[in-house]
Design a protein around this motif. Structure first.
Motif, mmCIF file in Angstrom:
data_model
loop_
_atom_site.group_PDB
_atom_site.id
_atom_site.type_symbol
_atom_site.label_atom_id
_atom_site.label_comp_id
_atom_site.label_asym_id
_atom_site.label_seq_id
_atom_site.Cartn_x
_atom_site.Cartn_y
_atom_site.Cartn_z
ATOM 1 N N LEU A 119 0.602 -1.107 -0.175
ATOM 2 C CA LEU A 119 -0.044 0.115 -0.017
ATOM 3 C C LEU A 119 0.843 1.201 -0.016
ATOM 4 N N ARG A 120 0.688 2.346 -0.863
ATOM 5 C CA ARG A 120 1.221 3.552 -0.832
ATOM 6 C C ARG A 120 0.243 4.713 -0.661
ATOM 7 N N ARG A 166 6.829 -1.485 7.549
ATOM 8 C CA ARG A 166 6.684 -0.498 7.092
ATOM 9 C C ARG A 166 8.108 0.264 6.466
ATOM 10 N N GLU A 167 7.807 1.066 5.619
ATOM 11 C CA GLU A 167 9.175 1.726 5.004
ATOM 12 C C GLU A 167 9.775 2.277 5.978
ATOM 13 N N LEU A 193 10.940 -1.393 14.743
ATOM 14 C CA LEU A 193 12.186 -1.233 13.464
ATOM 15 C C LEU A 193 11.223 -1.288 12.253
ATOM 16 N N GLY A 194 9.978 -1.400 12.314
ATOM 17 C CA GLY A 194 9.060 -1.275 11.017
ATOM 18 C C GLY A 194 8.367 -2.497 10.773
ATOM 19 N N ASP A 195 8.359 -3.637 11.625
ATOM 20 C CA ASP A 195 7.574 -4.609 11.459
ATOM 21 C C ASP A 195 6.356 -5.034 12.608
ATOM 22 N N GLN A 221 3.938 6.873 3.057
ATOM 23 C CA GLN A 221 4.558 5.851 3.435
ATOM 24 C C GLN A 221 4.061 4.667 2.986
ATOM 25 N N SER A 222 5.005 3.630 2.579
ATOM 26 C CA SER A 222 4.752 2.586 1.970
ATOM 27 C C SER A 222 4.756 1.353 2.873
#
Length: 156
Positions: A31-32, A50-51, A61-63, A78-79
């Protein structure tokens, strides 16, 4: 508008989850979003990446893993990659754009009209109290006065 890539999903036709998107078991999508939004998990379990760049403890850290009822705010641009974690069950999710709220500036003039209304109401209440007191005083005065004498007239 949100662009979705690697689209192994479609709007769900099942009546149990209307308004959701279906992500097939073992599949992932990217998703963008063009504007800030909210990802909500309606059924299943998903892994979201997450990007970056990312900072902080390992959990930031994004996960992250999201279960039924969990929500994740995603900023515009944010991608994120969403992957279904349950091997034999699809995941269902919704994507809702978050509308920007604009705080109205607070002005002194905004309080003037309510103050004028309050002053007018107090003036009317004071007038009503004066009229009530006057009416009660007349009633009390009439109750204290002796009744007028009734004279019988003689008829021939």
């Amino acid at each position: 508008m949100t662009r979705m890539h690697n689209a192994p999903f479609a709007p769900v036709a099942a009546p149990a989850l209307p308004g959701t998107w279906k992500l097939a078991a073992g599949r992932a999508i990217t998703l963008r979003p063009a504007q800030k939004g909210l990802l909500r998990i309606a059924h299943g379990r998903v892994w979201v990446t997450r990007e970056g760049p990312h900072a902080g403890p390992l959990n930031a850290l994004g996960d992250c893993v999201l279960d039924v009822g969990d929500r994740l705010a995603v900023d515009a641009g944010q991608s994120i990659v969403i992957e279904s974690l349950l091997h034999r069950q699809p995941a269902f999710f919704t994507w809702d754009p978050v509308l920007a709220t604009v705080a109205a500036p607070v002005r002194f003039g905004d309080a003037v009209q309510p103050l004028q209304d309050l002053r007018s109401a107090l003036q009317m209440a004071a007038g009503a109290l004066v009229r009530l007191a006057s009416g009660l005083a007349r009633l009390a005065w009439q109750a204290m006065r002796p009744a007028p004498a009734v004279h019988a007239s003689c008829s021939p």
